[in-house]
Design an enzyme around this catalytic site. Structure first.
Site, short mmCIF file in Angstrom:
data_model
loop_
_atom_site.label_atom_id
_atom_site.label_comp_id
_atom_site.label_asym_id
_atom_site.label_seq_id
_atom_site.Cartn_x
_atom_site.Cartn_y
_atom_site.Cartn_z
N ASP A 17 14.08 44.36 55.80
CA ASP A 17 15.44 44.28 56.31
C ASP A 17 15.66 45.24 57.47
O ASP A 17 16.55 45.03 58.29
CB ASP A 17 16.44 44.57 55.19
CG ASP A 17 16.62 43.37 54.28
OD1 ASP A 17 17.60 42.64 54.48
OD2 ASP A 17 15.77 43.14 53.40
N ASN B 239 13.40 47.48 52.45
CA ASN B 239 13.31 46.12 51.93
C ASN B 239 13.90 46.11 50.53
O ASN B 239 14.37 47.13 50.02
CB ASN B 239 11.85 45.64 51.93
CG ASN B 239 11.74 44.14 51.68
OD1 ASN B 239 12.43 43.35 52.31
ND2 ASN B 239 10.90 43.74 50.74
N GLN C 212 16.11 37.02 43.14
CA GLN C 212 15.75 36.20 44.29
C GLN C 212 14.33 35.64 44.18
O GLN C 212 14.05 34.54 44.65
CB GLN C 212 15.87 37.01 45.59
CG GLN C 212 17.28 37.42 45.95
CD GLN C 212 17.61 38.82 45.50
OE1 GLN C 212 17.13 39.28 44.47
NE2 GLN C 212 18.44 39.53 46.26
N ARG D 211 26.95 43.20 55.68
CA ARG D 211 25.72 43.72 55.05
C ARG D 211 25.13 44.79 55.96
O ARG D 211 24.41 44.47 56.91
CB ARG D 211 24.69 42.62 54.82
CG ARG D 211 25.15 41.48 53.97
CD ARG D 211 24.66 41.33 52.57
NE ARG D 211 23.81 42.22 51.91
CZ ARG D 211 22.70 41.84 51.25
NH1 ARG D 211 22.32 40.58 51.27
NH2 ARG D 211 22.00 42.72 50.56
N ARG E 136 21.36 34.69 52.59
CA ARG E 136 20.73 36.01 52.52
C ARG E 136 19.34 35.91 53.14
O ARG E 136 18.86 34.83 53.42
CB ARG E 136 20.70 36.59 51.09
CG ARG E 136 20.59 35.67 49.94
CD ARG E 136 19.21 35.19 49.56
NE ARG E 136 18.14 36.13 49.76
CZ ARG E 136 16.94 35.79 50.20
NH1 ARG E 136 16.67 34.52 50.51
NH2 ARG E 136 15.99 36.68 50.36
N GLY E 137 18.77 37.09 53.35
CA GLY E 137 17.56 37.18 54.16
C GLY E 137 17.97 37.61 55.55
O GLY E 137 18.84 36.99 56.17
N ALA E 138 17.38 38.70 56.05
CA ALA E 138 17.85 39.30 57.29
C ALA E 138 17.93 38.32 58.47
O ALA E 138 18.97 38.24 59.13
CB ALA E 138 16.97 40.51 57.65
#
Length: 351
Positions: free
Chosen positions: A240, A250, A199, A94, A51-53
């Site tokens: 994001d 975000n 997170q 996503r 995860r994390g753009a």
């Protein structure tokens, strides 16, 4: 005096497989999972193992390179058809993270004019590696620019995890902490735990502690009190998706912090690479907000904490209006003021 900083990585290319840090297992164990199919890559993104753009874009690029090696066709037309199918498939994992589509489009475009399968496979692998290498350089540049906004000893609040494990290295919102550590500039992070998936509590605290950076964990509903009593100097978050007027999607809860920053008169910064900008959308109202499974809210680590059958609203992101943002920190510098004009100018210069 420079300091060598230990910075964990989340995605590694193995030639015939992808190794990903299973972020769902942190902080209890550090486990790497081997992905060998496009379906495994899709599932790993959906399940938040990656995860994390920027990291999502990187693993998607490697996933497409990996998939291309498994096509059995001998004809480039059929190869392209299968590849486009896999591009579309990964795009469903996503929907809010624009880096995912940026990476997919870049991989797709890299082989538009290719006439042989072998050459296409080679170019796709090279392009995926290039995307990862470029992201590391971009994140370091973001960190260098962001560090100019802070001074030694500052207390800085953040939410979610926009760190090294959300990118190729360094992160976006956490990049100034790493660069500061290297340069002897001490920054103290206050990390919101970030419900419902935690997170901030699980990931941000873990990676900053790995690097020996001071971090204090707070619950999300402590943010206002912390700003009021702990001399918080600024807030910095990742993104994001940033649209043409600067409105920013975000992690859910980000807009809360922006409103608090306005009230307490402290800077609110967004840190993101140009690949996170979506200038095809004019305002934040056009951003599709992912809604996730209700069990993320009704259960904590598998244990039911709300009555069975409770109605749940679980958006993964919110949109912070541009008027609440002090500055957007990119690899090209910091933009502020008239975001629509500044963002348009930024992309004119880079086109």
């Amino acid at each position: 005096m420079s300091t060598v900083v230990t910075i964990p990585r989340s995605v590694s290319w193995k030639g015939d497989a992808i190794a990903v840090l299973k972020q769902t297992k942190l902080p209890h164990s550090t486990e790497y999972k081997t992905l060998t199919t496009i379906e495994e890559v899709w599932k790993s993104i959906v399940m938040l193992e990656v995860r994390g753009a920027p990291a999502i874009g990187i693993v998607a690029a490697f996933g497409l390179a990996l998939a291309s090696k498994k096509y059995t066709t001998l004809h480039i037309e059929e190869f392209q058809k299968k590849f486009n199918r896999d591009c579309n498939y990964l795009g469903t994992s996503r929907p809010t993270a624009v880096n995912l589509f940026w990476a997919i489009d870049r991989m797709r475009e890299s082989i538009q004019e290719i006439t042989t399968i072998k050459e296409a496979q080679k170019i796709l692998e090279e392009e995926a590696l290039r995307i990862q290498q470029e992201d590391e350089a971009v994140c370091r540049s973001i960190g260098e620019h962001a560090l100019t906004c802070f001074k030694d000893g500052d207390n800085i609040l953040t939410i979610c995890n926009a760190g090294s494990i959300a990118t190729a290295r360094y992160g976006t919102a956490l990049a100034p902490f790493y660069i500061g550590k290297e340069k002897g500039v001490r920054l103290h992070a206050y990390a919101c735990e970030t419900r419902p998936v935690l997170q901030g509590g699980r990931l941000t605290t873990w990676e900053l502690k790995q690097a020996g950076i001071d971090v204090t964990l707070i619950t999300d509903n402590t943010a206002a009190h912390a700003i009021q009593t702990k001399e918080i100097n600024a807030i910095i978050v990742g993104a994001d998706r940033i649209v043409a007027n600067g409105d920013t999607a975000n992690k859910i809860g980000t807009m809360n912090l922006a409103i608090l920053a306005k009230y307490f008169d402290i800077p609110f910064y967004v840190a993101a690479p140009l690949s996170t900008f979506d200038i095809t959308k004019q305002t934040g109202a056009e951003i599709v907000i992912e809604e996730r499974d209700e069990t993320e809210v009704t259960k904590i680590f598998g244990k039911q904490v709300a009555p069975v059958g409770t109605t749940v609203y679980n958006p993964a992101f919110d949109v912070t209006p541009n008027k609440l943002i002090t500055g957007i920190i990119t690899e090209k510098g910091i933009i502020c003021g008239d975001y629509k004009r500044e963002i348009a100018s930024l992309f004119e210069k880079t086109s």
